[in-house]
Design an enzyme around this catalytic site. Sequence first.
Site, PDB file in Angstrom:
ATOM      1  N   LYS A 205      -6.776   4.031   7.918  1.00 28.91           N
ATOM      2  CA  LYS A 205      -7.056   3.456   6.589  1.00 28.91           C
ATOM      3  C   LYS A 205      -6.020   2.384   6.252  1.00 28.91           C
ATOM      4  O   LYS A 205      -6.354   1.348   5.685  1.00 28.91           O
ATOM      5  CB  LYS A 205      -7.014   4.562   5.519  1.00 28.91           C
ATOM      6  CG  LYS A 205      -8.192   5.532   5.620  1.00 28.91           C
ATOM      7  CD  LYS A 205      -8.273   6.427   4.405  1.00 28.91           C
ATOM      8  CE  LYS A 205      -7.293   7.565   4.411  1.00 28.91           C
ATOM      9  NZ  LYS A 205      -7.770   8.818   4.975  1.00 28.91           N
ATOM     10  N   LYS A 206      -4.766   2.664   6.595  1.00 30.73           N
ATOM     11  CA  LYS A 206      -3.704   1.704   6.265  1.00 30.73           C
ATOM     12  C   LYS A 206      -3.871   0.418   7.083  1.00 30.73           C
ATOM     13  O   LYS A 206      -3.591  -0.669   6.602  1.00 30.73           O
ATOM     14  CB  LYS A 206      -2.318   2.311   6.518  1.00 30.73           C
ATOM     15  CG  LYS A 206      -2.019   3.613   5.770  1.00 30.73           C
ATOM     16  CD  LYS A 206      -2.116   3.514   4.271  1.00 30.73           C
ATOM     17  CE  LYS A 206      -3.385   4.056   3.686  1.00 30.73           C
ATOM     18  NZ  LYS A 206      -3.525   3.923   2.245  1.00 30.73           N
TER      19      LYS A 206
ATOM     20  N   ASP B 271       0.864  -1.180   0.000  1.00 29.04           N
ATOM     21  CA  ASP B 271       0.000   0.000   0.000  1.00 29.04           C
ATOM     22  C   ASP B 271       0.900   1.229   0.000  1.00 29.04           C
ATOM     23  O   ASP B 271       1.961   1.225   0.632  1.00 29.04           O
ATOM     24  CB  ASP B 271      -0.861  -0.038   1.274  1.00 29.04           C
ATOM     25  CG  ASP B 271      -1.936   1.031   1.324  1.00 29.04           C
ATOM     26  OD1 ASP B 271      -2.040   1.827   0.375  1.00 29.04           O
ATOM     27  OD2 ASP B 271      -2.666   1.058   2.332  1.00 29.04           O
ATOM     28  N   LYS B 272       0.470   2.259  -0.716  1.00 28.31           N
ATOM     29  CA  LYS B 272       1.259   3.513  -0.782  1.00 28.31           C
ATOM     30  C   LYS B 272       0.341   4.661  -0.394  1.00 28.31           C
ATOM     31  O   LYS B 272      -0.811   4.722  -0.827  1.00 28.31           O
ATOM     32  CB  LYS B 272       1.788   3.682  -2.212  1.00 28.31           C
ATOM     33  CG  LYS B 272       1.699   5.074  -2.837  1.00 28.31           C
ATOM     34  CD  LYS B 272       2.897   5.930  -2.510  1.00 28.31           C
ATOM     35  CE  LYS B 272       2.954   7.269  -3.226  1.00 28.31           C
ATOM     36  NZ  LYS B 272       1.904   8.228  -2.992  1.00 28.31           N
ATOM     37  N   HIS B 273       0.817   5.572   0.420  1.00 24.99           N
ATOM     38  CA  HIS B 273      -0.013   6.719   0.823  1.00 24.99           C
ATOM     39  C   HIS B 273       0.818   7.985   0.834  1.00 24.99           C
ATOM     40  O   HIS B 273       1.970   7.986   1.258  1.00 24.99           O
ATOM     41  CB  HIS B 273      -0.593   6.485   2.221  1.00 24.99           C
ATOM     42  CG  HIS B 273      -1.775   7.353   2.516  1.00 24.99           C
ATOM     43  ND1 HIS B 273      -3.060   6.974   2.238  1.00 24.99           N
ATOM     44  CD2 HIS B 273      -1.862   8.590   3.051  1.00 24.99           C
ATOM     45  CE1 HIS B 273      -3.894   7.936   2.590  1.00 24.99           C
ATOM     46  NE2 HIS B 273      -3.185   8.940   3.093  1.00 24.99           N
ATOM     47  N   SER B 274       0.192   9.055   0.373  1.00 28.61           N
ATOM     48  CA  SER B 274       0.830  10.366   0.469  1.00 28.61           C
ATOM     49  C   SER B 274      -0.085  11.238   1.314  1.00 28.61           C
ATOM     50  O   SER B 274      -1.315  11.101   1.249  1.00 28.61           O
ATOM     51  CB  SER B 274       0.977  10.955  -0.932  1.00 28.61           C
ATOM     52  OG  SER B 274       1.010  12.357  -0.876  1.00 28.61           O
TER      53      SER B 274
ATOM     54  N   THR C 232      -6.858  11.117  -4.066  1.00 26.22           N
ATOM     55  CA  THR C 232      -6.797  10.093  -5.126  1.00 26.22           C
ATOM     56  C   THR C 232      -8.206   9.676  -5.553  1.00 26.22           C
ATOM     57  O   THR C 232      -8.458   9.426  -6.731  1.00 26.22           O
ATOM     58  CB  THR C 232      -5.988   8.877  -4.616  1.00 26.22           C
ATOM     59  OG1 THR C 232      -4.718   9.358  -4.187  1.00 26.22           O
ATOM     60  CG2 THR C 232      -5.776   7.842  -5.697  1.00 26.22           C
TER      61      THR C 232
ATOM     62  N   ARG D 266     -13.779  17.381   8.472  1.00 24.45           N
ATOM     63  CA  ARG D 266     -12.541  18.178   8.590  1.00 24.45           C
ATOM     64  C   ARG D 266     -12.300  19.008   7.343  1.00 24.45           C
ATOM     65  O   ARG D 266     -11.848  20.150   7.415  1.00 24.45           O
ATOM     66  CB  ARG D 266     -11.337  17.249   8.826  1.00 24.45           C
ATOM     67  CG  ARG D 266     -11.271  16.710  10.234  1.00 24.45           C
ATOM     68  CD  ARG D 266     -10.232  15.607  10.347  1.00 24.45           C
ATOM     69  NE  ARG D 266      -8.917  16.060   9.978  1.00 24.45           N
ATOM     70  CZ  ARG D 266      -8.042  15.324   9.279  1.00 24.45           C
ATOM     71  NH1 ARG D 266      -8.339  14.099   8.889  1.00 24.45           N
ATOM     72  NH2 ARG D 266      -6.868  15.799   8.988  1.00 24.45           N
TER      73      ARG D 266
ATOM     74  N   SER E 141      -6.105   9.587  10.804  1.00 24.34           N
ATOM     75  CA  SER E 141      -6.848   9.411   9.558  1.00 24.34           C
ATOM     76  C   SER E 141      -6.065   8.512   8.591  1.00 24.34           C
ATOM     77  O   SER E 141      -6.590   7.526   8.058  1.00 24.34           O
ATOM     78  CB  SER E 141      -7.090  10.794   8.939  1.00 24.34           C
ATOM     79  OG  SER E 141      -7.326  10.718   7.564  1.00 24.34           O
TER      80      SER E 141
HETATM   81  N1  URA Z   1      -4.453  12.145   4.041  1.00 17.26           N
HETATM   82  C1  URA Z   1      -5.340  11.448   4.795  1.00 17.26           C
HETATM   83  O1  URA Z   1      -5.673  10.305   4.488  1.00 17.26           O
HETATM   84  N2  URA Z   1      -5.826  12.027   5.894  1.00 17.26           N
HETATM   85  C2  URA Z   1      -5.493  13.266   6.270  1.00 17.26           C
HETATM   86  O2  URA Z   1      -5.977  13.719   7.286  1.00 17.26           O
HETATM   87  C3  URA Z   1      -4.572  13.984   5.479  1.00 17.26           C
HETATM   88  C4  URA Z   1      -4.060  13.391   4.370  1.00 17.26           C
END
Ligand code: URA
Length: 458
Positions: free
Chosen positions: A197-198, A89-92, A130, A178, A193
Site C-alpha cells: 500500500k505504501k 504517508d503514515k502507517h500503523s 482507519t 486474512r 500488506s
Molecule cells: N496493517 C496492514 O495494512 N496490513 C496488515 O496486514 C496488518 C496491519
Amino acid sequence: MASANSLLNPISIIEKKKAGETHTREEIHWLVQGAASGAVRTYQVSAWLMAACIQGLNMRETLWLTEAFVDSGLVLTYPQRPEGVVVVDKHSTGGVGDKVSLLLMPLLAAVPGVYVAKLAGHGLGMTGGTIDKVEAIPGFRTRFLAHEFVDQLSKFGLVLGQTCHDLAPVEKMFYDIRDVTATVDSIPLIASSVMSKKIATGSDVIILDVKCGRGAFMRSTEEGRLLAELCQQLAAHFGKRMVTVLSKMDSPIGKAVGLALEVEEVYQVLHNRGKDAPTDLLELTLKLGSLLLKESGLAATEVEGYHKLLEALESGKGYETFRRWLVAQGVDADEVGSDGWLPQSDRVLMVPAAATGYVGDIDALKLMEVMHLVGSARNTMDDSLEYGAGVMLHKQVGDAVTIGETIAELHCDAKSQIAATQFLKEAFTIIDAPVAYDPHALILEILPPVKPLASGAS
Ligand code: URA
C-alpha cells in the site's frame, strides 16, 4: 488463467507451501494474478494464506508478494504538486484505540510544504482500521480510482483512500480474507500488506509505527523488530525513504475505543486545540509527526518538527484542515461536529470500579474482546459494523479510583451488554499503590536504516 508453465496451478502452489517449500517469483506472481482474474478462487487463496501463515515466507518470497500486490494496480505519481511540496504517508500496524493517523494527517497537512496521501485498509483481526473509522462518518468517501486519488491530493493536499480497483486491488482481496480466516498474525503477510500500500501510494517519505504488545499483532518487542526490519528491507528495495518506530501497545491509546467514538475523540482534540487531550495520544502523534517532518527535510530537527505540529494544533489550523478534509471527501459541511453527526449506540452503560485504589493496568486484549462483542470488528467478510459501539475510558493507567466510581462507559446494544460489561470490568486492574506510568514514553525504539537485499529471480 492459462499458464505458460503447466505446473502452475492453485493446488500445486498450495501443496508446495503446505510442505514448507520455497516459491519461485513466477509462482507468487501467478498466484496473485490468478486471484485477480478469478482463476484462483477465494477458498484457494484462503488455503494458501493459511499455509503461508504456518510455514512462513522468506525475504524474497515476501518481496515478490509485495511486488505482485503493487503490480496488481498502479503506482501513483504526483507531477502536479507545487515545487518543494513533499508527499508523506503514515502507517500503523494497528492497535487498540490507535487513532493517531486520523489526528496526525490533518496536522501534517496544515504544515506548509506537506501533502498527505494514505491508502489504508479496514480493520484486521480485532483492531479497528482507519478506513472503518472514517466510514463511521456519514458521507465520507474512501473509494477512489487512482486518478481521482491523485486529483484529490492535488486539490486538497490531503487524501485517504482504500485499496480498490486500480490501487493494489489484490492486496485488498488478501487482506479481507486474512481478516476472517485467522491468517493475520504472520510477519511476512503483514509486511507485504503494509508495504504494497505504501509503495502504490507513491509518497516521498513514510513513517511506520509497528505496534508491540498484547493489543497488537506483534506481542513482543522482538517480534515487532522482525516485522519492522522486514518492512525496512522492502522500503529500501523499492527505494522508499521510511522512518520506522516500535511503540508500546499494551493499553489503549487515548480514551476512546470504537469507530465513531475514536473519530469524535480526534475531532475534540482538534476542536479544543489540544486542550485536555489525552497525553499519550497527543505525545505519540506529535512525536511521530516530528520524526516524519525531519526525515522529509521540512524541519531541521525533531524539536522544530514538533513545534510546527503543535502550532498547527494550537492555532486551530489543524482543526480547519480536518473540517476541509472531511468536506473534500464527501461529508456535508453543516454536519461536521454537529449534534449527532456520528452514529450512536442504543445504550450507554456506566461501569463502576470494583475497588478503591489506583488503575494499575487496562488490558488492551480484553478491550479487543469487548470490541468483537459489541460489533466494532468483523467475524465474516460480510459482517456489518456497529459504528457507534465501543468504550470510553473515564480512568487511565495511574489514576486514583474509588469503589463504585465510573471507570468506563460501554456503548452497545442490548444483546451484547452482559458479556461486554464483564470483559470491560476484567480489563481493569485496580491496585493499592500508584504505578509509574509515563504517557510520554510509548515509543520503544527508532530503528536505524537498513541496506536492501537483492531480490534475485527465484
Ligand atoms: N496493517 C496492514 O495494512 N496490513 C496488515 O496486514 C496488518 C496491519
